[in-house]
Design an enzyme around this catalytic site. Structure first.
Site, PDB file in Angstrom:
ATOM      1  N   GLY A 257       0.835  -1.193   0.000  1.00  0.00           N
ATOM      2  CA  GLY A 257       0.000   0.000   0.000  1.00  0.00           C
ATOM      3  C   GLY A 257       0.873   1.248   0.000  1.00  0.00           C
ATOM      4  N   ALA A 258       1.961   1.185   0.783  1.00  0.00           N
ATOM      5  CA  ALA A 258       2.841   2.341   0.903  1.00  0.00           C
ATOM      6  C   ALA A 258       4.115   1.897   1.600  1.00  0.00           C
ATOM      7  CB  ALA A 258       2.165   3.449   1.706  1.00  0.00           C
ATOM      8  N   HIS A 291      -0.742   5.707   8.956  1.00  0.00           N
ATOM      9  CA  HIS A 291       0.105   4.545   9.252  1.00  0.00           C
ATOM     10  C   HIS A 291       1.571   4.860   8.903  1.00  0.00           C
ATOM     11  CE1 HIS A 291       0.880   0.031   9.114  1.00  0.00           C
ATOM     12  NE2 HIS A 291       1.927   0.513   8.469  1.00  0.00           N
ATOM     13  N   GLU A 292       1.782   5.346   7.696  1.00  0.00           N
ATOM     14  CA  GLU A 292       3.164   5.643   7.282  1.00  0.00           C
ATOM     15  C   GLU A 292       3.762   6.740   8.157  1.00  0.00           C
ATOM     16  OE1 GLU A 292       4.236   3.402   5.386  1.00  0.00           O
ATOM     17  OE2 GLU A 292       2.203   2.692   4.976  1.00  0.00           O
ATOM     18  N   HIS A 295       5.076   5.590  11.429  1.00  0.00           N
ATOM     19  CA  HIS A 295       6.402   4.978  11.270  1.00  0.00           C
ATOM     20  C   HIS A 295       7.536   5.997  11.361  1.00  0.00           C
ATOM     21  CE1 HIS A 295       5.619   0.831  10.355  1.00  0.00           C
ATOM     22  NE2 HIS A 295       4.926   1.062   9.263  1.00  0.00           N
TER      23      HIS A 295
HETATM   24 ZN   LIG Z   1       3.807  -0.168   7.937  1.00  0.00          ZN
END
Ligand SMILES: [Zn+2]
Length: 853
Positions: A257-258, A291-292, A295
């Site tokens: 997804g990424a 989400h990214e 991180h």
């Molecule tokens: Zn991730």
């Protein structure tokens, strides 16, 4: 190809301290290869010792270590020995490297819409040495200075802020220390939209041919980005660590997804919607952005020491994205989406032979770590973190997270460090908790048993109730898990909540005295708020009542838990598949969340493929459920079902229902009407994706062919159009079309053949066929030819293609035998072995169900 082992990584980390990388990439040498010059400064703690550099070049040019020339032919299997190191060293490697077409390394794609080429680096998990020479392991972090030469009409993006320094010459600002697997460069004639937020330069970038879509959607993308930065900075108490820039690039043919490259996140460009999108799709995209971003702190600022803690990165980001989404409040239903989609994904992983404990999976080498990168790492890990929070409370949890991030900033840490930080902040010893939840595989089964008595005045009342916890059989070996569960149990009758209690289940049997004397409800739902990770078993009476009890139930999480439990029971052969469709027809029309509707359609579709001998009969019932939802949405009188549903969500539900009907119906006339953007699909005439959906359905039914596909392709010459055309072609039920599609799927002509995305789209569409005789001969060919793609595709892409192209549609004992025999081959790539074994397990579940019902 040798993969770095944990022992080798430990030894190299003990020996070396890498202080800086300078990388020069020449991307102006045509479409096949690029130039790569790397200069690495590093210290050695034992002068005189030897180590090795990772480099996978087409041609290795000069190699210099501390001013002396090394013989490039000493580089074997991607390893270049470096002997007799000094206390401080500089190694320089000049190499010619090859572009890849499998979404790994330096991927190069041509946009069919305008002929433009785009390049991006995906160095996760061990692909960095195919882009630049390096010490490729997560705990040898160093700052990077990158220079890139590109054709003059291109621009360049990367981890450090990019600046053009001459015609076709770009320099990226020196970065903070990065692990090798975070290093990226994205180059091409991007369209860019830039903004600023509290001193952080924000950018969103995409291919030139999707400029209109980017401009239309970028406000929302930027708003989510700003919301997220504010939220995480506040929550973690640490400013965004990779400023001054935060670029987000939508790239073609991306496998995941990424990817959370610090300062330069890459996304599958499917995040950019080409046509109408539901609120759930927008919610999903926001979730990926968050989400990214999570991180950036957990994963990028503090990086795992070795790949065996990759799960903690993902569990953490998965949990934090949902938490952020709920706190930000832009889209509703984050946790419902998590339950219906992410948890269901993880639950499916638990049913398969490849399941594994969340943590402490030995990752003896880098490549094997990838095999544990699944629904367990993401969804189960996130649920386990929610259980941890229930165990220690939120305040101490966040305090522990802050300490952890602060103590290991720009360095590395492992699970023990994380648990120590949360343990210290909470004052609790987490060892036994971690042992139970992190070091064992499988799900506990949770079921509520209720004994009732009849009361003359008040009706059926509960005399005694208990919760049974049944741990999975110990086939995963050494440790029998004793997982404490924090959950709630709720009872519903005709949509009304009769009672709800919080429970701490510490053993296999938990008495529920709080329920004694309460009314017996029609539906008893363990884990009603979806807090724990378990195989929720509905009692027989509750299950039978679902077609009547689910429609009036408004609690979104309770609905999701019920749907997932029902699907679980069907897949495992405990409930007739017919009950799923009966419940779907009754309750889909009362769904209020477009994401749930879309997932229900998907689950029902896959049940139709494998669990029903009369597949089209099952699909006709799915289409009927979709039609009923459309009717309900169009019916102003039926306010009971859609009361309080906002206009945007109504439009989303409508779109989700149209998609379900279009992919399930065999009504050719209807599909033609919708393809023209008429009837219920009024307004979707210009929606290219919906058009392809209808056309593929028509092709599958034998009611459209190459001519119509060519016509549509002429109107949509985009990359997505090209991929959708491949899927439509693969669906045509003729021997010739299947043969052609097969060549795309497994072909290995000179030059490598189809890309990862082309193979994936073909594989997803190939098997579903009204005449199984046409595809049955391909079952042994799948088993024989798919493994031969190892080496053509990287391990990650290979696993995805093998899974997507698994012959689930041919649910026959013979298919199982063929796959079983193929599993005996000793030479299967790990990703293929896993896909075969998991697909076989799924197939066997379906065969058992078919023999039973
Ligand atoms: Zn991730």
């Amino acid at each position: 190809m040798g993969s770095l082992t944990v022992e080798e990584a430990r030894e190299r980390a003990r020996l070396l301290d890498v202080t800086g990388y300078q990388v020069e990439l020449d991307l102006d040498r045509g479409a096949q290869v690029f130039g790569s010059v790397t200069r690495i400064a590093f210290d050695c703690r034992e002068p005189g010792a030897a180590t090795f550099l990772d480099v996978r070049a087409v041609e290795l040019g000069s190699v210099m270590l501390n001013g002396r020339e090394l013989d490039p032919t000493t580089c074997v299997d991607g390893r270049l020995p470096l002997l007799d190191l000094a206390a401080s060293n500089v190694v320089q490697v000049e190499a010619t490297m090859a572009y890849r077409h499998d979404g790994e390394g330096l991927h190069r794609a041509t946009d069919p819409a305008d002929g433009n080429d785009y390049v991006y680096a995906m160095t996760f998990l061990d692909a960095a040495p195919t882009v630049f020479a390096c010490f490729d392991q997560p705990d040898l972090k160093a700052p990077y200075e990158v220079q890139v030469r590109v054709p003059q009409d291109w621009s360049v993006l990367g981890n450090g802020a990019a600046k053009q320094v001459g015609p076709g010459e770009w320099a990226l600002e020196r970065t903070q220390p990065l692990a090798t697997y975070f290093v990226t460069v994205c180059a091409g004639p991007w369209v860019s939209v830039r903004a600023e937020h509290r001193g952080i330069d924000l950018g969103w970038h995409a291919r030139a041919s999707v400029a209109a879509e980017l401009r239309e959607q970028v406000d929302e993308l930027l708003e989510v980005t700003r919301d997220g930065l504010d939220y995480f900075e506040r929550l973690f108490g640490i400013d965004y660590p990779f400023g001054p820039s935060y670029d987000q690039v939508l790239v073609p043919e991306f496998n995941a997804g990424a990817m959370e490259n610090p300062g330069c996140v890459t996304y599958s460009e499917h995040a950019l919607h080409r046509g109408a999108a539901t609120l759930a799709q927008r919610r999903g995209r926001a979730n990926t952005i968050l989400h990214e971003m999570a991180h950036m702190w957990f994963g990028d600022l503090v990086t795992m020491r070795w790949w065996d803690d990759l799960w903690l990165n993902e569990s953490f980001a998965e949990y934090m994205a949902h938490r952020a989404q709920e706190a930000i409040g832009r889209f509703e239903g984050a946790w419902a989406e998590f339950g219906i989609s992410r948890k269901a994904w993880g639950y499916a992983a638990e049913r398969r032979p490849s399941t594994h404990p969340v943590a402490a999976n030995p990752a003896p080498d880098a490549a094997s770590a990838l095999q544990n990168f699944d629904g367990i790492s993401y969804a189960k890990g996130a649920c386990v973190l929610r259980q941890l929070i229930a165990y220690v409370d939120d305040g101490p949890f966040i305090a522990g997270v802050r300490d952890h991030l602060h103590d290991h900033a720009h360095g590395n840490a492992d699970l023990a460090d994380f648990l120590d930080a949360v343990g210290a902040a909470s004052g609790l010893d987490l060892r036994s908790w971690a042992q139970a939840w992190l070091r064992s595989a499988g799900r506990d089964e949770l079921a509520v048993e209720i004994e009732t008595r009849q009361d003359e005045k008040t009706g059926e009342m509960i005399r005694e109730a208990r919760l049974w916890r049944t741990p999975p059989m110990g086939e995963w070996g050494e440790l029998a898990a004793d997982r404490p569960h924090a959950l709630d149990i709720a009872g519903f009758t005709d949509g009304q909540q009769v009672w709800r209690i919080d429970v701490r289940a510490l053993g296999d049997e938990t008495l529920l005295p709080g329920l004694t004397g309460r009314p017996a409800p029609a539906l008893v739902l363990p884990n009603a708020a979806d807090l724990t990770w378990a195989d929720v078993r509905l009692d027989a009476a509750s299950a039978v009542h679902l077609p009547r009890q689910l429609p009036p139930l408004h609690d979104p999480l309770a609905r999701v838990v019920t749907w997932v439990a029902l699907a679980d029971a069907v897949v495992q052969g405990a409930t007739p598949p017919d009950l799923y469709l009966e419940t779907l027809v009754a309750a889909l029309p009362t769904e209020r969340d477009s994401g749930v509707v879309a997932m229900l359609g998907r689950v029902a579709g896959s049940l139709a493929t494998s669990y029903f001998a009369d597949e089209q009969g099952a699909r006709t019932r799915i289409a009927r459920a979709g039609h009923l939802l459309l009717e309900r949405l169009g019916d102003a009188q039926a306010a009971d079902a859609t009361e309080g549903v906002e206009a945007a969500e109504r439009a989303s539900l409508r779109l989700a229902a149209l998609r379900i009907v279009a992919s399930a119906t065999d009504d050719v006339a209807l599909l033609r009407t919708w393809l023209a953007g008429e009837g219920a699909a009024d307004g979707l005439g210009a929606d290219r994706d919906f058009g392809w959906l209808c056309l593929t359905a028509l092709a599958r039914l034998g009611a459209a062919g190459e001519t119509q596909i060519e016509e549509r392709l002429a109107a949509d010459s985009s990359l997505d159009g090209h991929l959708a055309a491949l899927a439509a072609r693969a669906a045509i039920p003729t021997a010739a079309a299947k043969a052609q599609a097969w060549d795309v799927l497994v072909g290995r002509p000179e030059g490598g053949g189809a890309s990862n995305s082309e193979r994936l789209h073909t594989g997803l569409s190939f098997w579903r066929c009204p005449d199984l005789d046409l595809v049955r001969p391909y079952v042994p060919r799948y088993a024989q030819e798919l493994p031969e793609l190892a080496g053509v595709l990287g391990e990650y892409a290979l696993g995805r293609v093998a899974e997507a192209a698994f012959p689930h549609a041919v649910t026959e004992a013979h298919t199982a035998e063929v796959i079983e025999a193929a599993l005996q081959r000793p030479d299967l790539a790990a990703a293929v072995r896993r896909s075969f074994a998991d697909g076989l397990a799924d197939l066997r579940y379906a065969l058992v169900s078919r023999s039973r019902y």
